[in-house]
Write an enzyme that holds these catalytic residues in place. Sequence first.
Site, PDB file in Angstrom:
ATOM      1  N   GLY A  48    -162.023   7.106  21.103  1.00 59.71           N
ATOM      2  CA  GLY A  48    -161.073   8.167  20.741  1.00 59.71           C
ATOM      3  C   GLY A  48    -161.129   9.345  21.687  1.00 59.71           C
ATOM      4  O   GLY A  48    -161.286  10.492  21.255  1.00 59.71           O
ATOM      5  N   SER A  88    -158.660  10.259  23.807  1.00 63.27           N
ATOM      6  CA  SER A  88    -157.332  10.662  24.283  1.00 63.27           C
ATOM      7  C   SER A  88    -157.001  12.099  23.908  1.00 63.27           C
ATOM      8  O   SER A  88    -156.092  12.695  24.481  1.00 63.27           O
ATOM      9  CB  SER A  88    -156.263   9.726  23.695  1.00 63.27           C
ATOM     10  OG  SER A  88    -156.274   9.818  22.274  1.00 63.27           O
ATOM     11  N   SER A  89    -157.714  12.667  22.926  1.00 61.96           N
ATOM     12  CA  SER A  89    -157.421  14.059  22.525  1.00 61.96           C
ATOM     13  C   SER A  89    -158.636  14.667  21.824  1.00 61.96           C
ATOM     14  O   SER A  89    -159.628  13.982  21.554  1.00 61.96           O
ATOM     15  CB  SER A  89    -156.203  14.102  21.584  1.00 61.96           C
ATOM     16  OG  SER A  89    -156.542  13.514  20.340  1.00 61.96           O
ATOM     17  N   ASP A 113    -159.072  -0.533  19.840  1.00 62.94           N
ATOM     18  CA  ASP A 113    -158.846  -0.217  18.431  1.00 62.94           C
ATOM     19  C   ASP A 113    -160.149  -0.539  17.700  1.00 62.94           C
ATOM     20  O   ASP A 113    -160.554  -1.702  17.647  1.00 62.94           O
ATOM     21  CB  ASP A 113    -157.683  -1.063  17.886  1.00 62.94           C
ATOM     22  CG  ASP A 113    -157.343  -0.687  16.451  1.00 62.94           C
ATOM     23  OD1 ASP A 113    -158.192  -0.060  15.772  1.00 62.94           O
ATOM     24  OD2 ASP A 113    -156.235  -1.015  16.005  1.00 62.94           O
ATOM     25  N   SER A 138    -169.789  12.925  12.919  1.00 65.66           N
ATOM     26  CA  SER A 138    -169.619  12.964  11.465  1.00 65.66           C
ATOM     27  C   SER A 138    -168.735  14.173  11.149  1.00 65.66           C
ATOM     28  O   SER A 138    -167.709  14.410  11.801  1.00 65.66           O
ATOM     29  CB  SER A 138    -171.003  13.050  10.818  1.00 65.66           C
ATOM     30  OG  SER A 138    -170.923  13.266   9.444  1.00 65.66           O
ATOM     31  N   TYR A 163    -162.408  11.022   2.643  1.00 70.75           N
ATOM     32  CA  TYR A 163    -162.855  11.377   3.997  1.00 70.75           C
ATOM     33  C   TYR A 163    -164.335  11.780   3.955  1.00 70.75           C
ATOM     34  O   TYR A 163    -165.138  11.320   4.771  1.00 70.75           O
ATOM     35  CB  TYR A 163    -161.986  12.517   4.543  1.00 70.75           C
ATOM     36  CG  TYR A 163    -162.409  12.993   5.905  1.00 70.75           C
ATOM     37  CD1 TYR A 163    -162.096  12.250   7.045  1.00 70.75           C
ATOM     38  CD2 TYR A 163    -163.127  14.176   6.066  1.00 70.75           C
ATOM     39  CE1 TYR A 163    -162.496  12.680   8.308  1.00 70.75           C
ATOM     40  CE2 TYR A 163    -163.528  14.615   7.314  1.00 70.75           C
ATOM     41  CZ  TYR A 163    -163.205  13.865   8.432  1.00 70.75           C
ATOM     42  OH  TYR A 163    -163.608  14.292   9.683  1.00 70.75           O
ATOM     43  N   ALA A 198    -166.530  10.905   1.817  1.00 69.65           N
ATOM     44  CA  ALA A 198    -167.329   9.696   1.552  1.00 69.65           C
ATOM     45  C   ALA A 198    -167.508   8.884   2.838  1.00 69.65           C
ATOM     46  O   ALA A 198    -168.595   8.366   3.106  1.00 69.65           O
ATOM     47  CB  ALA A 198    -166.652   8.847   0.482  1.00 69.65           C
ATOM     48  N   SER A 199    -166.437   8.794   3.655  1.00 69.09           N
ATOM     49  CA  SER A 199    -166.550   8.005   4.900  1.00 69.09           C
ATOM     50  C   SER A 199    -167.576   8.655   5.839  1.00 69.09           C
ATOM     51  O   SER A 199    -168.328   7.967   6.527  1.00 69.09           O
ATOM     52  CB  SER A 199    -165.180   7.847   5.586  1.00 69.09           C
ATOM     53  OG  SER A 199    -164.756   9.050   6.207  1.00 69.09           O
ATOM     54  N   LYS A 200    -167.622   9.988   5.844  1.00 69.46           N
ATOM     55  CA  LYS A 200    -168.577  10.674   6.724  1.00 69.46           C
ATOM     56  C   LYS A 200    -169.997  10.636   6.125  1.00 69.46           C
ATOM     57  O   LYS A 200    -170.974  10.595   6.875  1.00 69.46           O
ATOM     58  CB  LYS A 200    -168.122  12.107   6.994  1.00 69.46           C
ATOM     59  CG  LYS A 200    -166.827  12.190   7.813  1.00 69.46           C
ATOM     60  CD  LYS A 200    -166.958  11.546   9.186  1.00 69.46           C
ATOM     61  CE  LYS A 200    -165.734  11.763  10.056  1.00 69.46           C
ATOM     62  NZ  LYS A 200    -165.874  11.147  11.386  1.00 69.46           N
ATOM     63  N   THR A 221    -157.842  20.624  17.028  1.00 72.33           N
ATOM     64  CA  THR A 221    -157.467  19.349  17.677  1.00 72.33           C
ATOM     65  C   THR A 221    -156.177  18.833  17.020  1.00 72.33           C
ATOM     66  O   THR A 221    -155.568  19.526  16.205  1.00 72.33           O
ATOM     67  CB  THR A 221    -158.573  18.292  17.451  1.00 72.33           C
ATOM     68  OG1 THR A 221    -158.591  17.956  16.057  1.00 72.33           O
ATOM     69  CG2 THR A 221    -159.939  18.779  17.881  1.00 72.33           C
TER      70      THR A 221
HETATM   71  P1  NDP Z   1    -157.802  13.840  17.081  1.00 70.84           P
HETATM   72  O1  NDP Z   1    -156.771  13.318  16.125  1.00 70.84           O
HETATM   73  O2  NDP Z   1    -157.423  14.861  18.090  1.00 70.84           O
HETATM   74  O3  NDP Z   1    -158.488  12.609  17.846  1.00 70.84           O
HETATM   75  C1  NDP Z   1    -158.825  11.410  17.193  1.00 70.84           C
HETATM   76  C2  NDP Z   1    -159.118  10.353  18.234  1.00 70.84           C
HETATM   77  O4  NDP Z   1    -159.479   9.139  17.550  1.00 70.84           O
HETATM   78  C3  NDP Z   1    -157.925  10.039  19.112  1.00 70.84           C
HETATM   79  O5  NDP Z   1    -158.367   9.966  20.466  1.00 70.84           O
HETATM   80  C4  NDP Z   1    -157.463   8.665  18.619  1.00 70.84           C
HETATM   81  O6  NDP Z   1    -157.047   7.881  19.708  1.00 70.84           O
HETATM   82  C5  NDP Z   1    -158.750   8.071  18.103  1.00 70.84           C
HETATM   83  N1  NDP Z   1    -158.544   7.016  17.093  1.00 70.84           N
HETATM   84  C6  NDP Z   1    -158.055   7.128  15.847  1.00 70.84           C
HETATM   85  N2  NDP Z   1    -158.047   5.925  15.240  1.00 70.84           N
HETATM   86  C7  NDP Z   1    -158.562   5.041  16.128  1.00 70.84           C
HETATM   87  C8  NDP Z   1    -158.820   3.635  16.101  1.00 70.84           C
HETATM   88  N3  NDP Z   1    -158.540   2.862  15.033  1.00 70.84           N
HETATM   89  N4  NDP Z   1    -159.367   3.035  17.195  1.00 70.84           N
HETATM   90  C9  NDP Z   1    -159.636   3.778  18.294  1.00 70.84           C
HETATM   91  N5  NDP Z   1    -159.406   5.113  18.391  1.00 70.84           N
HETATM   92  C10 NDP Z   1    -158.872   5.725  17.309  1.00 70.84           C
HETATM   93  O7  NDP Z   1    -158.957  14.406  16.131  1.00 70.84           O
HETATM   94  P2  NDP Z   1    -160.400  15.047  16.433  1.00 70.84           P
HETATM   95  O8  NDP Z   1    -160.677  15.120  17.866  1.00 70.84           O
HETATM   96  O9  NDP Z   1    -160.486  16.270  15.640  1.00 70.84           O
HETATM   97  O10 NDP Z   1    -161.329  13.952  15.723  1.00 70.84           O
HETATM   98  C11 NDP Z   1    -162.402  13.328  16.360  1.00 70.84           C
HETATM   99  C12 NDP Z   1    -163.523  13.098  15.362  1.00 70.84           C
HETATM  100  O11 NDP Z   1    -164.007  14.336  14.897  1.00 70.84           O
HETATM  101  C13 NDP Z   1    -163.095  12.303  14.109  1.00 70.84           C
HETATM  102  O12 NDP Z   1    -164.109  11.366  13.795  1.00 70.84           O
HETATM  103  C14 NDP Z   1    -163.019  13.378  13.029  1.00 70.84           C
HETATM  104  O13 NDP Z   1    -163.266  12.849  11.750  1.00 70.84           O
HETATM  105  C15 NDP Z   1    -164.121  14.326  13.487  1.00 70.84           C
HETATM  106  N6  NDP Z   1    -164.039  15.707  12.972  1.00 70.84           N
HETATM  107  C16 NDP Z   1    -162.933  16.490  13.239  1.00 70.84           C
HETATM  108  C17 NDP Z   1    -162.861  17.785  12.744  1.00 70.84           C
HETATM  109  C18 NDP Z   1    -161.676  18.684  12.981  1.00 70.84           C
HETATM  110  O14 NDP Z   1    -161.507  19.694  12.270  1.00 70.84           O
HETATM  111  N7  NDP Z   1    -160.834  18.401  13.967  1.00 70.84           N
HETATM  112  C19 NDP Z   1    -163.961  18.358  11.951  1.00 70.84           C
HETATM  113  C20 NDP Z   1    -165.063  17.449  11.738  1.00 70.84           C
HETATM  114  C21 NDP Z   1    -165.087  16.191  12.243  1.00 70.84           C
HETATM  115  P3  NDP Z   1    -155.569   7.246  19.892  1.00 70.84           P
HETATM  116  O15 NDP Z   1    -154.654   7.835  18.855  1.00 70.84           O
HETATM  117  O16 NDP Z   1    -155.218   7.609  21.290  1.00 70.84           O
HETATM  118  O17 NDP Z   1    -155.837   5.789  19.711  1.00 70.84           O
END
Ligand code: NDP
Length: 269
Positions: free
Chosen positions: A12, A14-15, A53, A132, A146, A148-150, A181
């Site tokens: 993940g 990409s962003s 994926d 997490s 969510y 629970a998953s974490k 994000t």
């Molecule tokens: P974004 O939505 O900006 O990024 C999520 C990333 O996960 C994307 O790069 C997306 O890639 C990738 N992704 C999603 N589903 C899949 C999949 N099935 N297979 C592969 N890649 C996948 O969110 P964040 O950067 O904020 O999130 C990143 C992590 O941080 C997550 O685990 C989130 O739970 C955690 N987090 C975020 C918080 C927040 O407030 N932002 C706070 C606490 C934790 P693409 O779509 O290009 O495939």
Amino acid sequence: MKNNNPVALITGASSGIGLAVAERLTEAGYKVYGTSRRQAEAGKFRFSMIVLDVTSDASVELTVREVIALEGGIDLLVNNAGFGLEPAAAEESSILQAQALFDTNFMGVVRMTRAVLPHMREQKKGRIINISSILGVVPMPYVALYAASKHAVEGYTEALDHEVRTAGIRASVIEPAYTRTQFEANNIPPDAPLDIYQSIRQTLKQAVNETMKTADEPDVIAQVVLHAAQTNRPRIRYTAGKMAKKLAFLRRFMPSSLLDSGIRKNLGL
Ligand code: NDP
């Protein structure tokens, strides 16, 4: 051909947090492979991108095999891919939706870990860092699935770290709070909404939008990941950012009845 720089695979990337981590690690000298479900435009990122994926066994196996074929090994796996649901009551998500959330946020971590461990054991070293959330420590109402998953990620990582430590491998979790994000924009609405929760859902959505104004930048989290990856004596848990630190402190030292009433008061329950 084995690269001399340590090799990192970040799901993940990409962003958001994954992208910030990939950039930080690249700057620190890692050879970084990020992943996305979509093919990246050539030259868009300063690191290599692979299509992955994490919900697909075959895709996970293929990605890990590809990086090992190119680099000879993986020194660091950062399990970051994940998503959330819009704030809603626990009973407003179907079993199918709950399973889909766990399939990415938890089973994705399990799939990636199972795929890299044989190689890390063979090379007698490796780091696994799982992103997490502070909700993996302090579960909040209306984000039950969510959280629970974490919590699952937290429990898995702590147990895993005990199992693989003697093989030279360490596992840690990073616990961010709100981070600026695409996460909120990518939140999926509940698929079994109920009228009785409509008003609290709207209130919470506004509250989240308000909180996001003071949220941490993703690089705050990336710096913690880099530290956890490079330190000789990694901890199992790292909070990341001011709000996460405060909440973890309250969870640890505040009597649970006070934390309970604080959460209810804060949400007007
Ligand atoms: P974004 O939505 O900006 O990024 C999520 C990333 O996960 C994307 O790069 C997306 O890639 C990738 N992704 C999603 N589903 C899949 C999949 N099935 N297979 C592969 N890649 C996948 O969110 P964040 O950067 O904020 O999130 C990143 C992590 O941080 C997550 O685990 C989130 O739970 C955690 N987090 C975020 C918080 C927040 O407030 N932002 C706070 C606490 C934790 P693409 O779509 O290009 O495939």
